[in-house]
Scaffold this motif. Structure first.
Motif, short mmCIF file in Angstrom:
data_model
loop_
_atom_site.label_atom_id
_atom_site.label_comp_id
_atom_site.label_asym_id
_atom_site.label_seq_id
_atom_site.Cartn_x
_atom_site.Cartn_y
_atom_site.Cartn_z
N THR A 1 -3.52 12.79 -10.30
CA THR A 1 -2.20 13.15 -9.79
C THR A 1 -1.93 12.47 -8.44
OG1 THR A 1 -2.29 15.29 -10.91
CG2 THR A 1 -0.71 15.06 -9.11
N GLY A 2 -2.93 12.50 -7.56
CA GLY A 2 -2.77 11.84 -6.26
C GLY A 2 -2.60 10.34 -6.41
N TYR A 3 -3.34 9.78 -7.35
CA TYR A 3 -3.24 8.34 -7.60
C TYR A 3 -1.82 7.97 -8.03
CZ TYR A 3 -4.55 3.72 -9.44
OH TYR A 3 -4.64 2.36 -9.67
N LYS A 4 -1.27 8.73 -8.98
CA LYS A 4 0.07 8.44 -9.49
C LYS A 4 1.13 8.58 -8.40
CE LYS A 4 1.01 10.30 -13.53
NZ LYS A 4 1.05 11.31 -14.62
N GLN A 5 0.97 9.55 -7.52
CA GLN A 5 1.94 9.74 -6.44
C GLN A 5 1.90 8.56 -5.46
OE1 GLN A 5 0.95 13.56 -4.78
NE2 GLN A 5 2.00 14.71 -6.40
N SER A 6 0.71 8.13 -5.09
CA SER A 6 0.58 7.01 -4.17
C SER A 6 1.03 5.70 -4.82
CB SER A 6 -0.86 6.88 -3.68
OG SER A 6 -0.98 5.85 -2.73
N GLN B 1 -5.13 7.01 -1.96
CA GLN B 1 -4.15 6.00 -1.55
C GLN B 1 -4.35 4.74 -2.39
OE1 GLN B 1 -4.38 4.65 2.55
NE2 GLN B 1 -2.15 4.35 2.65
N VAL B 2 -3.24 4.22 -2.90
CA VAL B 2 -3.29 3.10 -3.83
C VAL B 2 -2.66 1.86 -3.21
CG1 VAL B 2 -2.57 2.26 -6.11
CG2 VAL B 2 -3.22 4.66 -5.79
N ARG B 3 -3.28 0.72 -3.46
CA ARG B 3 -2.73 -0.57 -3.04
C ARG B 3 -2.53 -1.42 -4.29
NH1 ARG B 3 -6.70 -3.34 0.56
NH2 ARG B 3 -5.76 -2.08 2.21
N ILE B 4 -1.37 -2.06 -4.40
CA ILE B 4 -1.09 -2.91 -5.55
C ILE B 4 -0.68 -4.31 -5.10
CG2 ILE B 4 -0.41 -1.02 -7.06
CD1 ILE B 4 2.52 -1.70 -6.48
N THR C 1 0.84 -1.20 0.00
CA THR C 1 0.00 0.00 0.00
C THR C 1 0.87 1.24 0.00
OG1 THR C 1 -1.70 -1.18 1.25
CG2 THR C 1 -1.85 1.21 1.19
N GLY C 2 0.63 2.12 -0.96
CA GLY C 2 1.42 3.35 -1.06
C GLY C 2 1.02 4.36 0.01
N LYS C 3 1.81 5.41 0.08
CA LYS C 3 1.52 6.48 1.04
C LYS C 3 0.29 7.28 0.59
CE LYS C 3 6.38 7.06 2.33
NZ LYS C 3 7.51 8.01 2.38
N VAL C 4 -0.38 7.88 1.55
CA VAL C 4 -1.55 8.71 1.27
C VAL C 4 -1.10 9.99 0.56
CG1 VAL C 4 -3.46 10.00 2.25
CG2 VAL C 4 -2.80 7.79 3.23
#
Length: 267
Positions: A252-257, A194-197, A182-185
């Motif tokens: 933009t927020g999605y790409k950063q996370s 916040q994205v989880r892969i 899980t990426g940072k918020v």
């Protein structure tokens, strides 16, 4: 004439016999190691570790070599972000590409000019010791930093696989097991993203937004944008994906996370 005394004849015969034996012994070739060494024909010995040069030592070197795809850390430059991905086979770079590079205006021209040359130099040099492209100094510097980061990860991966190969056994395929990160918020003007892969075999097999802007118009934009962003993330395998029209902040927020999650997963 005087007759020879019988005793004298026996003594002479015995002396002749002894002389013959001594002569025969002096002509016998040396057969023991000490005698052979003294004669300059010491028996050859195989040095330790040289009995199986190909099957032993070379095999160990190949086991320690890394293979797969590795993405270096993103390098921030004055004109944008540069990030390099390497494809490695048996410890050698077979392909280099920039998954992120400066965009917009004059940067597009410089990126198109510099990146292909930098990719070729990275494969040719097999290191980050490459020349900067004239007219694209910032991009070249960022490229070299990200490239060095990727090379460091290759070395670390090779060392880890070499140390674990002796005890991994049937569990050696653990590197290919699925891993969820899980990426940072990422805070945006309309709310956190916040994205989880899920990563398996170095590829993104699943992407989802565990947080996204909510309420009012944001609900519609989130429902429109997030599924598309998830698909693009899996297809690209990196954070260099296009923003969804009408949902720029969420994109933009999605790409950063997403980039944060990729960094945690080791590229």
């Amino acid at each position: 004439m005087r007759k020879s005394h019988p005793i004298r004849r026996v003594v002479l015969a015995t002396a002749a016999t002894v002389s013959g034996v001594v002569l025969l012994l002096s002509l016998k070739p040396a057969s023991d190691p000490a005698a052979a060494s003294a004669a300059g024909t010491a028996p050859q010995q195989t040095a330790p570790g040289q009995q199986t040069p190909q099957g032993g030592q070379q095999g160990g070197a190949q086991a320690a070599a890394g293979s797969g795809t590795v993405t270096g850390d993103a390098a921030q430059t004055q004109y944008g972000t540069v990030q390099v991905r390497l494809t490695v086979a048996d410890g050698k770079i077979t392909k280099a590409e920039a998954v992120q590079a400066p965009k917009g205006g004059l940067s597009d021209q410089k990126t198109q000019l510099a990146v292909p040359k930098l990719n070729q130099e990275a494969v040719a040099a097999q290191s980050a010791r490459i020349d900067a492209v004239s007219g694209a100094t910032y991009t070249s510097t960022g490229y070299k930093k990200s490239l060095q980061s990727a090379l460091d990860k290759v070395k670390a991966s090779s060392a880890g696989s070499s140390g674990a190969s002796g005890s991994a056994g049937s569990g050696g395929s653990g590197a290919a097991r699925a891993r969820t990160v899980t990426g940072k918020v990422s805070q945006t003007q309309y709310g956190p993203v916040q994205v989880r892969i899920t990563v398996s075999g170095g590829k993104i097999t699943k992407a989802e937004a565990v947080q996204a802007p909510k309420g009012g118009l944001s609900d519609q934009k989130t429902q429109l944008a997030v599924p598309k962003l998830n698909q693009e993330a899996m297809a690209a395998g990196n954070a260099d994906i296009d923003a969804v029209s009408g949902a720029t902040y969420t994109s933009t927020g999605y790409k950063q996370s997403l980039q944060s999650a990729l960094d945690q997963a080791g590229g």
